[in-house]
Motif scaffolding. Sequence first.
Motif, PDB file in Angstrom:
ATOM      1  N   VAL A 179       0.872  -1.171   0.000  1.00 28.09           N
ATOM      2  CA  VAL A 179       0.000   0.000   0.000  1.00 28.09           C
ATOM      3  C   VAL A 179       0.914   1.228   0.000  1.00 28.09           C
ATOM      4  O   VAL A 179       1.648   1.457   0.955  1.00 28.09           O
ATOM      5  CB  VAL A 179      -0.920   0.016   1.238  1.00 28.09           C
ATOM      6  CG1 VAL A 179      -1.772   1.273   1.252  1.00 28.09           C
ATOM      7  CG2 VAL A 179      -1.790  -1.222   1.267  1.00 28.09           C
ATOM      8  N   PRO A 180       0.909   1.992  -1.086  1.00 27.27           N
ATOM      9  CA  PRO A 180       1.836   3.121  -1.209  1.00 27.27           C
ATOM     10  C   PRO A 180       1.640   4.167  -0.106  1.00 27.27           C
ATOM     11  O   PRO A 180       0.521   4.454   0.301  1.00 27.27           O
ATOM     12  CB  PRO A 180       1.494   3.735  -2.568  1.00 27.27           C
ATOM     13  CG  PRO A 180       0.637   2.758  -3.263  1.00 27.27           C
ATOM     14  CD  PRO A 180       0.027   1.883  -2.232  1.00 27.27           C
ATOM     15  N   VAL A 181       2.756   4.708   0.348  1.00 27.08           N
ATOM     16  CA  VAL A 181       2.740   5.794   1.326  1.00 27.08           C
ATOM     17  C   VAL A 181       3.193   7.055   0.612  1.00 27.08           C
ATOM     18  O   VAL A 181       4.307   7.106   0.099  1.00 27.08           O
ATOM     19  CB  VAL A 181       3.676   5.490   2.516  1.00 27.08           C
ATOM     20  CG1 VAL A 181       3.717   6.663   3.473  1.00 27.08           C
ATOM     21  CG2 VAL A 181       3.252   4.217   3.215  1.00 27.08           C
ATOM     22  N   LEU A 182       2.319   8.055   0.566  1.00 25.77           N
ATOM     23  CA  LEU A 182       2.674   9.331  -0.039  1.00 25.77           C
ATOM     24  C   LEU A 182       2.586  10.417   1.011  1.00 25.77           C
ATOM     25  O   LEU A 182       1.891  10.275   2.011  1.00 25.77           O
ATOM     26  CB  LEU A 182       1.755   9.661  -1.217  1.00 25.77           C
ATOM     27  CG  LEU A 182       2.209   9.101  -2.569  1.00 25.77           C
ATOM     28  CD1 LEU A 182       2.076   7.600  -2.611  1.00 25.77           C
ATOM     29  CD2 LEU A 182       1.436   9.724  -3.683  1.00 25.77           C
ATOM     30  N   PHE A 183       3.316  11.479   0.773  1.00 23.02           N
ATOM     31  CA  PHE A 183       3.366  12.602   1.697  1.00 23.02           C
ATOM     32  C   PHE A 183       2.486  13.730   1.176  1.00 23.02           C
ATOM     33  O   PHE A 183       2.321  13.888  -0.029  1.00 23.02           O
ATOM     34  CB  PHE A 183       4.806  13.093   1.846  1.00 23.02           C
ATOM     35  CG  PHE A 183       5.761  11.978   2.177  1.00 23.02           C
ATOM     36  CD1 PHE A 183       5.794  11.439   3.451  1.00 23.02           C
ATOM     37  CD2 PHE A 183       6.601  11.455   1.205  1.00 23.02           C
ATOM     38  CE1 PHE A 183       6.656  10.395   3.755  1.00 23.02           C
ATOM     39  CE2 PHE A 183       7.468  10.410   1.502  1.00 23.02           C
ATOM     40  CZ  PHE A 183       7.498   9.882   2.776  1.00 23.02           C
ATOM     41  N   VAL A 202      -0.999  16.167  -4.524  1.00 24.60           N
ATOM     42  CA  VAL A 202      -1.458  14.776  -4.431  1.00 24.60           C
ATOM     43  C   VAL A 202      -2.508  14.577  -3.350  1.00 24.60           C
ATOM     44  O   VAL A 202      -3.169  13.541  -3.303  1.00 24.60           O
ATOM     45  CB  VAL A 202      -0.280  13.806  -4.201  1.00 24.60           C
ATOM     46  CG1 VAL A 202       0.720  13.893  -5.328  1.00 24.60           C
ATOM     47  CG2 VAL A 202       0.370  14.018  -2.851  1.00 24.60           C
ATOM     48  N   GLY A 203      -2.673  15.546  -2.463  1.00 23.18           N
ATOM     49  CA  GLY A 203      -3.632  15.418  -1.372  1.00 23.18           C
ATOM     50  C   GLY A 203      -3.055  14.589  -0.230  1.00 23.18           C
ATOM     51  O   GLY A 203      -1.921  14.123  -0.289  1.00 23.18           O
ATOM     52  N   SER A 204      -3.836  14.409   0.783  1.00 28.39           N
ATOM     53  CA  SER A 204      -3.412  13.642   1.954  1.00 28.39           C
ATOM     54  C   SER A 204      -3.187  12.178   1.569  1.00 28.39           C
ATOM     55  O   SER A 204      -4.108  11.505   1.111  1.00 28.39           O
ATOM     56  CB  SER A 204      -4.473  13.754   3.044  1.00 28.39           C
ATOM     57  OG  SER A 204      -4.100  13.020   4.175  1.00 28.39           O
ATOM     58  N   ASN A 205      -1.962  11.714   1.711  1.00 29.13           N
ATOM     59  CA  ASN A 205      -1.554  10.343   1.354  1.00 29.13           C
ATOM     60  C   ASN A 205      -1.914   9.984  -0.087  1.00 29.13           C
ATOM     61  O   ASN A 205      -2.249   8.840  -0.398  1.00 29.13           O
ATOM     62  CB  ASN A 205      -2.132   9.318   2.327  1.00 29.13           C
ATOM     63  CG  ASN A 205      -1.401   7.983   2.250  1.00 29.13           C
ATOM     64  OD1 ASN A 205      -0.227   7.935   1.895  1.00 29.13           O
ATOM     65  ND2 ASN A 205      -2.083   6.916   2.571  1.00 29.13           N
ATOM     66  N   GLY A 206      -1.870  10.961  -0.976  1.00 28.25           N
ATOM     67  CA  GLY A 206      -2.117  10.711  -2.393  1.00 28.25           C
ATOM     68  C   GLY A 206      -3.577  10.566  -2.764  1.00 28.25           C
ATOM     69  O   GLY A 206      -3.912  10.005  -3.803  1.00 28.25           O
ATOM     70  N   HIS A 207      -4.471  11.106  -1.930  1.00 29.96           N
ATOM     71  CA  HIS A 207      -5.915  10.970  -2.125  1.00 29.96           C
ATOM     72  C   HIS A 207      -6.390  11.420  -3.519  1.00 29.96           C
ATOM     73  O   HIS A 207      -7.351  10.870  -4.046  1.00 29.96           O
ATOM     74  CB  HIS A 207      -6.658  11.756  -1.039  1.00 29.96           C
ATOM     75  CG  HIS A 207      -8.137  11.733  -1.164  1.00 29.96           C
ATOM     76  ND1 HIS A 207      -8.890  10.622  -0.849  1.00 29.96           N
ATOM     77  CD2 HIS A 207      -9.017  12.669  -1.610  1.00 29.96           C
ATOM     78  CE1 HIS A 207     -10.153  10.882  -1.082  1.00 29.96           C
ATOM     79  NE2 HIS A 207     -10.264  12.114  -1.538  1.00 29.96           N
ATOM     80  N   PHE A 208      -5.701  12.405  -4.115  1.00 34.04           N
ATOM     81  CA  PHE A 208      -6.130  12.920  -5.422  1.00 34.04           C
ATOM     82  C   PHE A 208      -5.560  12.125  -6.597  1.00 34.04           C
ATOM     83  O   PHE A 208      -5.773  12.494  -7.751  1.00 34.04           O
ATOM     84  CB  PHE A 208      -5.747  14.392  -5.569  1.00 34.04           C
ATOM     85  CG  PHE A 208      -6.430  15.289  -4.581  1.00 34.04           C
ATOM     86  CD1 PHE A 208      -7.757  15.101  -4.218  1.00 34.04           C
ATOM     87  CD2 PHE A 208      -5.749  16.342  -3.994  1.00 34.04           C
ATOM     88  CE1 PHE A 208      -8.389  15.934  -3.308  1.00 34.04           C
ATOM     89  CE2 PHE A 208      -6.368  17.182  -3.076  1.00 34.04           C
ATOM     90  CZ  PHE A 208      -7.690  16.972  -2.737  1.00 34.04           C
ATOM     91  N   LEU A 209      -4.842  11.042  -6.316  1.00 33.00           N
ATOM     92  CA  LEU A 209      -4.276  10.193  -7.370  1.00 33.00           C
ATOM     93  C   LEU A 209      -5.021   8.863  -7.429  1.00 33.00           C
ATOM     94  O   LEU A 209      -5.520   8.368  -6.415  1.00 33.00           O
ATOM     95  CB  LEU A 209      -2.798   9.893  -7.087  1.00 33.00           C
ATOM     96  CG  LEU A 209      -1.827  11.055  -7.106  1.00 33.00           C
ATOM     97  CD1 LEU A 209      -0.442  10.573  -6.685  1.00 33.00           C
ATOM     98  CD2 LEU A 209      -1.763  11.689  -8.476  1.00 33.00           C
TER      99      LEU A 209
END
Length: 106
Positions: A39-43, A84-91
């Motif tokens: 599960v990818p972790v984005l900032f 990208v939003g919180s934890n990549g929410h917009f991707l």
Amino acid sequence: EEDMPGINTLFSIISGRLLPRAGEVLVPARWRVIYVPVVPVLFDGTLMYNLLFSDCATSRDLAWDICEGLGMSPGLIGKDDFDVGSNGHFLRFSDRVVVSIARALL
């Protein structure tokens, strides 16, 4: 029938999870194992911030080349300032995976 027979065995040997019973396995010194979470972790921040989140100075062009090669959505390529939003929410999930893998490769 597997499309790539032996690939799991090869990766198990390279990662050290499986040891060969005989013979040798020579791995180039420049190779290394990089673990990427399922599960990818984005900032929170921009797409480029997430791609280049490291101490290594990497060119943005190389980052985009890798993303393109990994199959990132064409509409995102070159959009350094995309939020990208919180934890990549917009991707899309697939693009979050691409960011995670690209960051590991960079």
